[in-house]
Design a protein around this motif. Structure first.
Motif, PDB file in Angstrom:
ATOM      1  N   ARG A  63       0.833  -1.205   0.000  1.00  0.00           N
ATOM      2  CA  ARG A  63       0.000   0.000   0.000  1.00  0.00           C
ATOM      3  C   ARG A  63       0.865   1.251   0.000  1.00  0.00           C
ATOM      4  O   ARG A  63       0.563   2.230  -0.681  1.00  0.00           O
ATOM      5  N   ALA A 113     -10.739  -3.677 -11.505  1.00  0.00           N
ATOM      6  CA  ALA A 113     -10.297  -4.250 -10.239  1.00  0.00           C
ATOM      7  C   ALA A 113      -8.852  -4.728 -10.315  1.00  0.00           C
ATOM      8  O   ALA A 113      -8.247  -5.045  -9.295  1.00  0.00           O
ATOM      9  N   GLU A 116       1.014   6.660  -6.844  1.00  0.00           N
ATOM     10  CA  GLU A 116      -0.163   7.490  -7.122  1.00  0.00           C
ATOM     11  C   GLU A 116       0.155   8.971  -6.951  1.00  0.00           C
ATOM     12  O   GLU A 116      -0.215   9.802  -7.792  1.00  0.00           O
ATOM     13  N   SER A 128     -15.607  -5.300 -10.971  1.00  0.00           N
ATOM     14  CA  SER A 128     -15.085  -6.552 -10.452  1.00  0.00           C
ATOM     15  C   SER A 128     -15.603  -7.696 -11.293  1.00  0.00           C
ATOM     16  O   SER A 128     -16.748  -7.671 -11.762  1.00  0.00           O
ATOM     17  N   ASN A 165       2.310   1.788  -3.515  1.00  0.00           N
ATOM     18  CA  ASN A 165       1.265   2.229  -4.443  1.00  0.00           C
ATOM     19  C   ASN A 165       0.844   3.662  -4.175  1.00  0.00           C
ATOM     20  O   ASN A 165       0.610   4.435  -5.107  1.00  0.00           O
ATOM     21  N   THR A 173     -13.479   2.011 -12.781  1.00  0.00           N
ATOM     22  CA  THR A 173     -12.084   1.567 -12.766  1.00  0.00           C
ATOM     23  C   THR A 173     -12.035   0.049 -12.652  1.00  0.00           C
ATOM     24  O   THR A 173     -12.890  -0.570 -12.029  1.00  0.00           O
ATOM     25  N   THR A 182     -14.791   7.090  -7.792  1.00  0.00           N
ATOM     26  CA  THR A 182     -14.655   5.895  -8.623  1.00  0.00           C
ATOM     27  C   THR A 182     -15.711   4.850  -8.270  1.00  0.00           C
ATOM     28  O   THR A 182     -16.214   4.806  -7.154  1.00  0.00           O
ATOM     29  N   ARG A 184      -4.716  -4.550 -10.759  1.00  0.00           N
ATOM     30  CA  ARG A 184      -3.772  -3.670 -10.068  1.00  0.00           C
ATOM     31  C   ARG A 184      -3.598  -2.338 -10.794  1.00  0.00           C
ATOM     32  O   ARG A 184      -3.646  -1.274 -10.179  1.00  0.00           O
ATOM     33  N   PRO A 194     -15.465   0.888  -8.602  1.00  0.00           N
ATOM     34  CA  PRO A 194     -14.621  -0.241  -9.004  1.00  0.00           C
ATOM     35  C   PRO A 194     -15.442  -1.323  -9.698  1.00  0.00           C
ATOM     36  O   PRO A 194     -16.508  -1.703  -9.235  1.00  0.00           O
ATOM     37  N   ARG A 209      -6.722  -0.210 -10.411  1.00  0.00           N
ATOM     38  CA  ARG A 209      -6.841   0.389  -9.074  1.00  0.00           C
ATOM     39  C   ARG A 209      -5.908   1.582  -8.941  1.00  0.00           C
ATOM     40  O   ARG A 209      -6.269   2.612  -8.361  1.00  0.00           O
ATOM     41  N   GLY A 223      -7.339   4.454 -10.852  1.00  0.00           N
ATOM     42  CA  GLY A 223      -8.479   4.983 -10.126  1.00  0.00           C
ATOM     43  C   GLY A 223      -8.071   5.895  -8.982  1.00  0.00           C
ATOM     44  O   GLY A 223      -8.673   6.957  -8.774  1.00  0.00           O
ATOM     45  N   GLN A 224      -7.052   5.509  -8.252  1.00  0.00           N
ATOM     46  CA  GLN A 224      -6.600   6.322  -7.123  1.00  0.00           C
ATOM     47  C   GLN A 224      -5.937   7.619  -7.588  1.00  0.00           C
ATOM     48  O   GLN A 224      -6.011   8.641  -6.906  1.00  0.00           O
TER      49      GLN A 224
END
Length: 236
Positions: free
Chosen positions: A11, A81, A18, A103, A14, A79, A99, A83, A101, A86, A89-90
């Motif tokens: 996290r 699901a 971002e 799936s 990422n 967005t 957003t 990687r 998500p 995601r 999206g962030q």
């Protein structure tokens, strides 16, 4: 678990990526000269609290926060699901978007209900017509289905930069370079969508939306001084 996967799933890593991407996009936008045309009607709808469906090619997605004025109203972008989805999206969230998500476990009916709920709350919906996996510049029927379902007006949008970086992605995602110039364009897609289109009508609408997206994207490239290329071949 491999070290590479641990890093990719971190996290903290990422969030750092971002932040770097969002900061770069802001910097590139603020240090370049941009012309903005055709947004008056979409902006007026959003200002009145009327949600719209905002459609573009995935290749131009990174500049979506500068194609929709979030000071006028809310917008939710779909967005993936995966990687990369995601992460994208962030980045959009950091630049003012909300957003939804997608799936593989979420049924299309459930996703459609979520979209309908958001539009009833006054939130516009943003979608890359060829996302999240392509083929590049081949539209899905999703924007047409949601236009019928929600009754929202549909606007096609595009950005083009005189100088860009192409990322090694399936669509050759474009990032504008700083200290350059670029174009932001918007046009309403005015084709009428029947309440219960036949399969042939739905396919015809899909193709006409695809042609409209190609036209506005090519026109933006021309206005920015870029050569028009066969994007379906080049970005596929």
């Amino acid at each position: 678990m491999s070290l590479r996967k641990k890093i990719a799933d971190s996290r903290r890593v990422n969030r750092a990526i971002e932040g770097l991407f969002a900061a770069y996009i802001r910097f590139a936008f603020r240090t370049s000269r941009w012309s903005r045309s055709g947004f008056e009607e979409m902006d007026a709808c959003v200002r009145r609290g009327e949600p719209v469906i905002f459609v573009l090619w995935h290749q131009r997605l990174i500049m979506a926060p500068y194609l929709f004025d979030t000071s006028l109203g809310r917008i939710c972008a779909l967005t993936s699901a995966a990687r990369a989805g995601r992460l994208a999206g962030q980045i959009l969230v950091r630049l003012g978007f909300e957003t939804i998500p997608m799936s593989s476990h979420k049924r299309h009916v459930a996703l459609s209900r979520e979209v309908l709920r958001r539009t009833r709350e006054g939130c516009s919906i943003g979608i890359a017509a060829d996302g999240p996996r392509g083929p590049a510049r081949v539209s899905s029927t999703v924007p047409v289905v949601w236009a019928r379902m929600t009754g929202c007006r549909v606007f096609t949008v595009a950005f083009a930069g005189k100088k860009v970086i192409r990322l090694p992605t399936w669509d050759q995602q474009m990032l504008p370079l700083p200290f350059s110039r670029g174009v932001l364009m918007c046009r309403e897609w005015t084709d009428e969508v029947p309440k219960k289109p036949t399969d042939a009508e739905a396919e015809s609408l899909r193709l006409r939306l695809e042609a409209s997206l190609d036209a506005i994207t090519d026109d933006a490239d021309t206005a920015a001084g870029r050569r028009i290329e066969n994007r379906k071949a080049d970005a596929g």
